[in-house]
Design an enzyme around this catalytic site. Sequence first.
Site, PDB file in Angstrom:
ATOM      1  N   GLU A  58       0.808  -1.223   0.000  1.00  0.00           N
ATOM      2  CA  GLU A  58       0.000   0.000   0.000  1.00  0.00           C
ATOM      3  C   GLU A  58       0.836   1.266   0.000  1.00  0.00           C
ATOM      4  O   GLU A  58       0.529   2.236  -0.701  1.00  0.00           O
ATOM      5  CB  GLU A  58      -0.964   0.008   1.192  1.00  0.00           C
ATOM      6  CG  GLU A  58      -2.146  -0.956   1.061  1.00  0.00           C
ATOM      7  CD  GLU A  58      -1.840  -2.374   1.527  1.00  0.00           C
ATOM      8  OE1 GLU A  58      -0.683  -2.615   1.946  1.00  0.00           O
ATOM      9  OE2 GLU A  58      -2.738  -3.232   1.484  1.00  0.00           O
ATOM     10  N   HIS A  62     -10.303  -4.420  11.310  1.00  0.00           N
ATOM     11  CA  HIS A  62     -10.999  -4.268  10.030  1.00  0.00           C
ATOM     12  C   HIS A  62     -12.273  -3.436  10.154  1.00  0.00           C
ATOM     13  O   HIS A  62     -13.185  -3.570   9.351  1.00  0.00           O
ATOM     14  CB  HIS A  62     -11.356  -5.638   9.447  1.00  0.00           C
ATOM     15  CG  HIS A  62     -10.230  -6.273   8.676  1.00  0.00           C
ATOM     16  ND1 HIS A  62      -9.143  -6.817   9.285  1.00  0.00           N
ATOM     17  CD2 HIS A  62     -10.040  -6.446   7.350  1.00  0.00           C
ATOM     18  CE1 HIS A  62      -8.324  -7.317   8.361  1.00  0.00           C
ATOM     19  NE2 HIS A  62      -8.843  -7.099   7.182  1.00  0.00           N
TER      20      HIS A  62
END
Lengths: 330, 350
Positions: free
Chosen positions: A61, A130
């Site tokens: 990322e 998450h």
Amino acid sequence: MASEVLLWQALNQAMDVEMEADDSVFTFGEDVALYGGSYRVTENLYAKYGEWRVRDTPISEGSFTGLGVGAAMIGLRPVVEIMTVNFALLALDAIINMAAKIPFMSGGQFPMPLVVRMPGGVAKQLAAQHSQRLEHTLMNVPGLRIATPATPQDAWWQLRQAIQSNEPIILLEHELLYFSKGKLDTAMEAIPMHRAVVRREGRDLTLISYSRTSLLAWQAADRLAAEGIEAEVIDLRGLSPIDWDTCAASLGKTHRLLVVEEDCGFAGAGAEIAATLAERCFYDLDAPVRRHAGLDIPTPYNGTLEAASIPTVSSIMAAARQLALEGVDA
Amino acid sequence: MKRNTLVAMLRDMLLARAFEERAAREYTRGNIAGFLHLYPGEEAVAVGVLHAAEPSDYVVSTYREHVHALVRGVPPGKVMAELFGRRDGCSGGMGGSMHLFDRERRFMGGYAIVGETYPVSIGIAYGIAMRELPEAVICFFGDGAVNQGTFHESLNMAALWKLPVLFVCENNRYQIGTEIHRHSAVTEVYKRACGYRIPAERINGMDVMDVYKATQSALQRIREGTGPQFLEIETYRFRGHSMADPGSYRPKVEVQAFQDEDPVTVVLEETVPDYPSAEHLSAIGKDNIEHLSGHIHREGFLSADQVERMRREIADTVENAVQFALNSPEPSMTDALAALHSNRGQEVLI
Ligand SMILES: Cc1ncc(C[n+]2csc(CCOP(=O)(O)OP(=O)(O)O)c2C)c(N)n1
Ligand SMILES: [Mg+2]
């Protein structure tokens, strides 16, 4: 031209239209090409545009978002998909130190037509790592713009506007909204990207929210009407910049404000909204500004606790009821 | 190899398969939610590696970590209860499937952000090295995880300071839907360790004995104080990435080819229609646990009856784990806040 679509389909069509119109638009991220994106947003684009414009990336990322920054500096229009907000934490250097700073630090030499899309929010028992929300961090970065589409129509408009803009823009999409249905009129002229919208008119109090909670607030308001409480509902549609005029106009009418957000309350978006509107509209208000936010706790995996950690339609109704009566003599 | 080791490994492989298949069933029944990443096909990795480790070694794992926890000795009931989000789960119902922790067994967690296991591991290893203890850290990660920056940063520090870490790449060839040759320029993962002068080898992860032996010698070298070691263990997951993923991006023949090498004979209860049926699978024959149980046979370690009995015991163990989970209460918000502030003690803050 108007049709009922799912929110991911609106985003998918927006991508397609922009990629078709401008070959400097390209997209990349984990599983966006062959797989079509975790939430199907890039479905079929790989077949149509090929691997240079629709690229599957490694799990890197920090560097692939940085790649987007570099590409944007030479005039490409990258649309980075970060699989979820949670992983954007690894890309914050590229977003905050690079994308948001380069146009400024270079004295305006470089445009930054970068779009970073990321699904986030509390979904269904995905546990603490998450279920992150990131608006608090991103809002605090001058130079970034943030859009939070909650309907297919807004998704369609805002993604296209973001791609066409020369500024770095974060699209905070909500994981639970991709499969929600709504009207999409592709011919309708877009409203400005960061203009807030009054979803429902009311006279007794104003509920200001964004993303998924704006839809919950809307439902809560519809139900409160049955009890004789008329709440006005504003969907900010974005968090930077914020359309304060629309908010202030509403408070001039209702004199009461409840800010609703899914993020943790402490130092979150709601704190900014409450503070700014308290400063600006103090003399219009009949009661203190109230906030109804997510609890200041990492999201528990257990489903019951997870649900109790964020606003729901009924908890919004309860908070609204209380505010509607606050300071009113019985 | 010693009888006891082999039999214990067989038991754990069978337990691993049975536990995971039951978890899949409990997920479709709604008792488990969120992301559920299962391990069928990969059992020989966790079992081989962790049987070669000492109880005093630390284990750091990913979100696909139920089996690592089980092999480490976390009671199946506590693992299942965590998957159910219950109070008696090994993380008190706060973590769920991807965040199993057990301090007592030095099971240092399941981490769901890809690339987190390296820095945590080198941190623990740093402490071990500083105190000159004979312990090691076993750091698990997938093939997709080697492209995260932390991989390179952590390998460098581990090698630089000779930290006692065993890096174990569970190479199942996929990063969700992206196949290894589409995510990595160098697909022989073990070669990457060369850049940091970390001794590395590639092991057949369908043979638990190979995995065991390689781990044993790697750990021995680590305990001699030579610094980190690296194992790339080639394996395959039979199911999709998680229960949310049908795994349809993989050619059927590929899935089948690997299932031919199935390290466990327990028949799959496939919920995914695309996959070969249970009958089909058992018809294929040649599989690695049969290989292991065959070996155990030939050596006269266990009779067929004894293996059968073992299977039945495991079925009971798994059933009991589910009952334990079902009987465990849900945690309260007070429990959640207690977990959040668990380290605060009597400290005066304001
Ligand atoms: C930083 C980060 N990016 C993306 C993800 C989403 N994600 C979860 S697992 C996964 C693939 C990991 O593949 P690999 O490392 O090979 O492990 P496997 O699941 O195959 O065991 C991805 C992309 C994540 N959890 N963390
Ligand atoms: Mg993998």
